[in-house]
Design a protein around this motif. Structure first.
Motif, PDB file in Angstrom:
ATOM      1  N   PRO A 223      51.928  66.595  37.703  1.00 41.13           N
ATOM      2  CA  PRO A 223      50.608  66.943  38.242  1.00 41.13           C
ATOM      3  C   PRO A 223      50.638  68.115  39.202  1.00 41.13           C
ATOM      4  O   PRO A 223      49.587  68.688  39.512  1.00 41.13           O
ATOM      5  N   HIS A 224      51.823  68.490  39.660  1.00 42.23           N
ATOM      6  CA  HIS A 224      51.960  69.608  40.598  1.00 42.23           C
ATOM      7  C   HIS A 224      52.485  70.867  39.920  1.00 42.23           C
ATOM      8  O   HIS A 224      53.056  71.745  40.574  1.00 42.23           O
ATOM      9  N   ASN A 225      52.261  70.944  38.606  1.00 40.93           N
ATOM     10  CA  ASN A 225      52.610  72.164  37.876  1.00 40.93           C
ATOM     11  C   ASN A 225      51.664  72.327  36.687  1.00 40.93           C
ATOM     12  O   ASN A 225      52.084  72.415  35.543  1.00 40.93           O
ATOM     13  N   LEU A 226      50.374  72.359  36.999  1.00 40.11           N
ATOM     14  CA  LEU A 226      49.339  72.494  35.979  1.00 40.11           C
ATOM     15  C   LEU A 226      48.515  73.750  36.235  1.00 40.11           C
ATOM     16  O   LEU A 226      48.078  73.999  37.365  1.00 40.11           O
ATOM     17  N   GLY A 227      48.291  74.528  35.208  1.00 35.18           N
ATOM     18  CA  GLY A 227      47.375  75.655  35.330  1.00 35.18           C
ATOM     19  C   GLY A 227      45.971  75.153  35.589  1.00 35.18           C
ATOM     20  O   GLY A 227      45.519  74.184  34.984  1.00 35.18           O
ATOM     21  N   ILE A 228      45.271  75.822  36.504  1.00 32.12           N
ATOM     22  CA  ILE A 228      43.920  75.417  36.881  1.00 32.12           C
ATOM     23  C   ILE A 228      43.065  76.666  36.986  1.00 32.12           C
ATOM     24  O   ILE A 228      43.482  77.675  37.564  1.00 32.12           O
ATOM     25  N   VAL A 292      29.274  77.487  33.892  1.00 33.72           N
ATOM     26  CA  VAL A 292      30.523  77.326  34.641  1.00 33.72           C
ATOM     27  C   VAL A 292      31.452  76.404  33.869  1.00 33.72           C
ATOM     28  O   VAL A 292      31.086  75.273  33.529  1.00 33.72           O
ATOM     29  N   GLU A 293      32.654  76.888  33.595  1.00 28.84           N
ATOM     30  CA  GLU A 293      33.681  76.095  32.921  1.00 28.84           C
ATOM     31  C   GLU A 293      34.846  75.875  33.879  1.00 28.84           C
ATOM     32  O   GLU A 293      35.384  76.841  34.421  1.00 28.84           O
ATOM     33  N   CYS A 294      35.220  74.624  34.071  1.00 26.60           N
ATOM     34  CA  CYS A 294      36.385  74.264  34.879  1.00 26.60           C
ATOM     35  C   CYS A 294      37.424  73.650  33.952  1.00 26.60           C
ATOM     36  O   CYS A 294      37.103  72.759  33.164  1.00 26.60           O
ATOM     37  N   GLU A 295      38.663  74.120  34.076  1.00 30.87           N
ATOM     38  CA  GLU A 295      39.691  73.725  33.114  1.00 30.87           C
ATOM     39  C   GLU A 295      41.021  73.496  33.820  1.00 30.87           C
ATOM     40  O   GLU A 295      41.399  74.246  34.730  1.00 30.87           O
ATOM     41  N   ILE A 296      41.729  72.445  33.406  1.00 33.53           N
ATOM     42  CA  ILE A 296      43.080  72.165  33.901  1.00 33.53           C
ATOM     43  C   ILE A 296      43.956  71.841  32.701  1.00 33.53           C
ATOM     44  O   ILE A 296      43.577  71.047  31.838  1.00 33.53           O
ATOM     45  N   ASP A 297      45.126  72.457  32.653  1.00 36.45           N
ATOM     46  CA  ASP A 297      46.052  72.235  31.548  1.00 36.45           C
ATOM     47  C   ASP A 297      46.381  70.752  31.406  1.00 36.45           C
ATOM     48  O   ASP A 297      46.496  70.024  32.400  1.00 36.45           O
ATOM     49  N   GLN A 298      46.534  70.301  30.177  1.00 39.78           N
ATOM     50  CA  GLN A 298      46.894  68.936  29.798  1.00 39.78           C
ATOM     51  C   GLN A 298      45.764  67.927  30.023  1.00 39.78           C
ATOM     52  O   GLN A 298      45.913  66.760  29.680  1.00 39.78           O
TER      53      GLN A 298
END
Length: 319
Positions: A223-228, A292-298
């Motif tokens: 959780p501490h290495n996700l693109g945001i 507005v698009e909010c995105e987080i990897d995985q």
């Protein structure tokens, strides 16, 4: 009606039964009925788990309280194609229903602090949003009573079971999973009005879009290495990585639980990266029609359009 307090204790048998397989939990509406299901892939079809086993609770907070029992059963149900619902036939809802608390962390990205030219906080900066601010992942953000509407993409942490004064080394035992959150903010009410108190400017109706699902912690590599990132009208305005968090998830849970009890279904918004509208020169405020698009990897993405709120008479709100 208050929710019953669940026990935190595990027996050896219950611990052994816990599934190590991750899931993408969703709430959805089909033909006017609210349901719980599994998203089979990011943006894919949904498995209606209660169609196979009606004993599974319909409310997400109840489901989370019974997860030791239900998660193993869901592993068995996951391949049952009889209950697969086409994505086009449903409408996703915010994956949490009626969280007791939405706890927010301010200035928790190192690069966001650099953007503001302020010191990195030694302790978490904590504020809150009312649960009535929750909005579905594809529904509008309403523009009203503010001239300074701003965007903030955030990683949301969903608490699985009650805890108080938990050690940092044990904190992840109390995490159900993660979701994408949009901490919409009325900067004039947050920073210039209301006596400098942040709550009102953070808690307007629709100011917390959430979704598209809760990805259980087993599915997230780190959780501490996700693109945001956040995009406005297709243009990237925030881009970072959760590795920039000043205070990591286990520390936040341990720290917060020193002061108050965290309960099943509580939501922690872990802060936003740089690029928000209020620190741009000139400032960039959201306006009607903006997407507005909010995105987080995985995890996935949510997409909300800014709209002028239609006029409602008070009597029509009481349903």
């Amino acid at each position: 009606m208050s929710k019953p307090v669940a026990s935190n204790k595990e027996t050896p048998d219950s611990s052994a039964k816990r599934s190590k397989r991750g899931h993408r939990l969703v709430r959805f509406e089909q033909d006017g009925e609210l349901k719980i299901g599994l998203e089979l892939s990011d943006g894919g079809d949904v498995l209606d788990i209660r169609a196979i086993d009606p004993s599974i609770p319909q409310e997400m907070w109840l489901f989370m309280r019974q997860r030791e029992y239900d998660n193993g059963k869901i592993d068995c149900l996951n391949e049952d194609q009889r209950a697969v619902v086409k994505r086009s036939d449903i409408r996703l809802k915010a994956p949490l229903d009626h969280p007791e608390k939405i706890i927010c962390i301010g200035m928790n990205y190192a690069d966001h602090c650099t953007e503001q030219n302020i010191p990195i906080p030694k302790e978490p900066v904590i504020f809150s949003k009312f649960a009535s601010a929750l909005q579905d992942p594809d529904e509008p953000i309403y523009l009203e009573n503010t001239e300074e509407l701003d965007f903030e993409v955030e990683l949301g942490v969903v608490i699985s079971k009650s805890c108080r004064k938990v050690e940092e080394s044990e904190a992840m035992d109390y995490v159900m999973g993660y979701t994408v959150a949009h901490d919409v903010s009325a900067r004039d009410w947050q920073l210039k009005r209301n006596g400098g108190q942040w709550l009102l400017g953070k808690s307007f109706d629709t100011f917390c879009p959430l979704g598209p699902c809760i990805v259980t912690k087993e599915s997230i590599s780190d959780p501490h290495n996700l693109g945001i990132r956040c995009r406005v009208n297709g243009v990237t305005v925030q881009e970072s990585n959760t590795s920039q968090m000043v205070h990591k998830v286990p520390f936040l849970i341990s720290y917060i639980s020193k002061f108050l009890t965290l309960n099943s279904g509580d939501l922690i918004l872990t802060g936003t990266p740089p690029g928000v509208g209020c620190f741009r020169k000139p400032p960039m405020w959201l306006k009607a029609g903006d997407v507005v698009e909010c995105e987080i990897d995985q995890i996935g993405s949510i997409r909300n359009t800014v709209e002028i709120r239609p006029h409602l008479h008070a009597e029509k709100l009481d349903n």
